[in-house]
Design a protein around this motif. Structure first.
Motif, PDB file in Angstrom:
ATOM      1  N   ASP A   1       1.751   2.838  -7.050  1.00  0.00           N
ATOM      2  CA  ASP A   1       2.178   2.606  -5.665  1.00  0.00           C
ATOM      3  C   ASP A   1       1.918   1.159  -5.257  1.00  0.00           C
ATOM      4  OD1 ASP A   1       2.795   5.441  -5.221  1.00  0.00           O
ATOM      5  OD2 ASP A   1       0.634   5.737  -5.323  1.00  0.00           O
TER       6      ASP A   1
ATOM      7  N   GLY B   1       6.572   8.818  -3.502  1.00  0.00           N
ATOM      8  CA  GLY B   1       6.426   7.712  -2.560  1.00  0.00           C
ATOM      9  C   GLY B   1       7.285   7.792  -1.316  1.00  0.00           C
TER      10      GLY B   1
ATOM     11  N   ASP C   1       2.921   5.269   0.370  1.00  0.00           N
ATOM     12  CA  ASP C   1       4.292   5.713   0.119  1.00  0.00           C
ATOM     13  C   ASP C   1       5.265   4.592   0.466  1.00  0.00           C
ATOM     14  OD1 ASP C   1       3.769   8.360  -0.839  1.00  0.00           O
ATOM     15  OD2 ASP C   1       3.178   8.880   1.202  1.00  0.00           O
TER      16      ASP C   1
END
Ligand code: ATP
Ligand code: MG
Length: 415
Positions: A44, A68, A75
């Motif tokens: 991420d 995500g 996210d």
């Protein structure tokens, strides 16, 4: 149309969780006639996500990303998509209404962060999520279509089937179907078999043929495209027939058929019964045969005779034989096979005795030396295997079990 699947989530690249989404999506795309050439997994990180999407845009016409899309800080998929395409994020009124409605239905207040889930890259189409808060995204950029789906596997699967597949059909991406068939072989090495199949495995051949090996079982994997499944199967049939004919009794069968199943099929075909006497395999043969449902009519049972004493008491192996030749010897393999055949009144008595290691090997009887015995109404014979000495114990046991079952299978095949 080449496709790429991108799995986003730090838990995937750290090894905490296995990326199962990519496998599932690739199988679906393949069945739709869309070949997947690339899998990318990444954590991420916004910059890395933008870069990965940019690379995908350069080499694939369809990109499916999962993960995500949630409301939390980590996210980043919608931000990355917008940045990669060079467009701003804009709030989608319909999406916002859907998210608000979901919270209202669950009678829960909506956090501000959830509002973020209604943001879409400008020009993108939201894909409604019937079971979660995160809507998916369908977005064209350059000559590539980007699809973003939630990471949660059951949400992703439902949205793929309900939202993505119809859109892929609509835009003409769904091509010809691709069908796969597998033929399994046992009894010769992978390179040996490959040497006899160079004409089949040559690149660019249609149907395409690949070879893989798993625990000494060699598999031919035949793939062919067609306008529909029946056409693809008809196109690959001559290739399947050629493999069966060329490799004859090495062929175990199709799909997941391995040695044990092929042996049971032969027992059934000639209506013969089998009993086993195992030393170094410790019951592995019995386990593999009895894993197949409904075999009690053909497999009578077996004995794990590990100590010499057990070979004497349970199989009537003469002590003099054990003392003169040792437990790992053709004489004892023979006596074990004869013993179990007569004790259980079976048509075939199959025995295994060997040195599974890692200790216990001697220069005359190294680790990996295994003797097999096969007793039938026509008499008894033995076979020597040399499977080690560098192989680990479980590999020696597994191979010994497979070779023993394969020998019984070949014996029955001649009947
Ligand atoms: P949401 O926040 O709405 O649940 P999301 O798109 O943010 O969805 P993630 O937070 O990335 O999804 O992942 C949700 C769950 O799905 C996590 O348990 C995650 O480990 C799992 N998951 C994510 N990606 C994959 C994947 N590729 N394969 C298997 N499981 C995955
Ligand atoms: Mg996540």
């Amino acid at each position: 149309m080449i496709a790429e699947v991108i799995a986003i989530g730090s838990e995937l690249v750290s090894g905490e969780r296995l990326d199962t989404n990519s496998q599932w999506i690739s199988q679906r795309l393949n069945a739709l006639g869309i070949p997947v050439h690339f899998h990318t997994s990444l954590g991420d990180d916004l910059g890395e996500n933008i870069a990965a999407l940019g690379i995908a845009a350069g080499r694939a016409r369809l990109v499916i990303a999962t993960g995500g899309l949630g409301p939390t800080q980590d996210d980043l998929t919608r931000d990355a998509l917008a940045a990669m395409a060079g467009v701003p994020l804009v709030e989608d009124a319909e999406c916002l209404a859907a998210i608000e409605a979901l919270f209202a239905r669950r009678n829960r207040p909506m956090a501000d962060r959830n509002r973020l889930q209604a943001l879409l890259p400008q020009g993108a189409t939201p894909l409604p999520n019937p079971i979660g808060t995160a809507p998916g995204i369908w977005m064209g950029s350059g000559s590539t279509v980007f699809v973003a789906l939630p990471g949660v596997p059951y949400e992703m699967k439902r949205m793929f089937d309900e939202q993505v597949v119809p859109r892929l059909r609509e835009c003409g991406a769904v091509g010809r179907v691709i069908v796969h068939r597998v033929i399994n072989l046992f009894g010769r090495g992978e390179s040996d078999i490959e040497a006899q199949a160079f004409d089949l495995t040559v690149r660019g051949r249609r149907p395409e043929v690949g070879i893989t090996a798993n625990d000494a079982t060699i598999s031919f994997r035949v793939s062919c495209d067609g306008a529909n499944e029946a056409e693809a199967l008809a196109t690959m049939e001559p290739t399947l027939a050629l493999i069966r004919q060329r490799f004859g009794d090495l062929v175990l069968g199709e799909g997941s058929t391995d040695v044990a199943a092929a042996l049971v099929a032969q027992l059934e075909r000639v209506d013969a019964t089998l009993a086993t006497a195992e030393s170094c395999t410790g019951g592995l043969i019995a386990r593999r045969i009895t894993a197949i449902p409904g075999v009690s009519a053909w497999y009578l049972g077996g004995v794990v005779s590990y100590a010499n004493h057990a070979k004497e008491r349970l199989l009537d192996v003469p002590r003099t034989l054990l003392e003169a030749h040792g437990a790992v010897s053709p004489e004892v393999a023979e006596a074990m096979a004869v013993g179990i055949r007569s004790r259980l009144g079976a048509d075939l008595g199959l025995s295994v005795t060997g040195v599974a290691g890692p200790s216990g090997g001697t220069p005359e009887k190294p680790v990996g030396l295994v003797w097999l015995g096969l007793a039938t109404s026509a008499g008894v014979s033995t076979r020597k295997l040399e499977l080690g000495p560098e192989q680990p114990r479980d590999v020696i046991q597994g191979r010994a079990a497979k070779h023993a079952m394969n020998w019984a299978r070949l014996e029955l095949l001649r009947r």
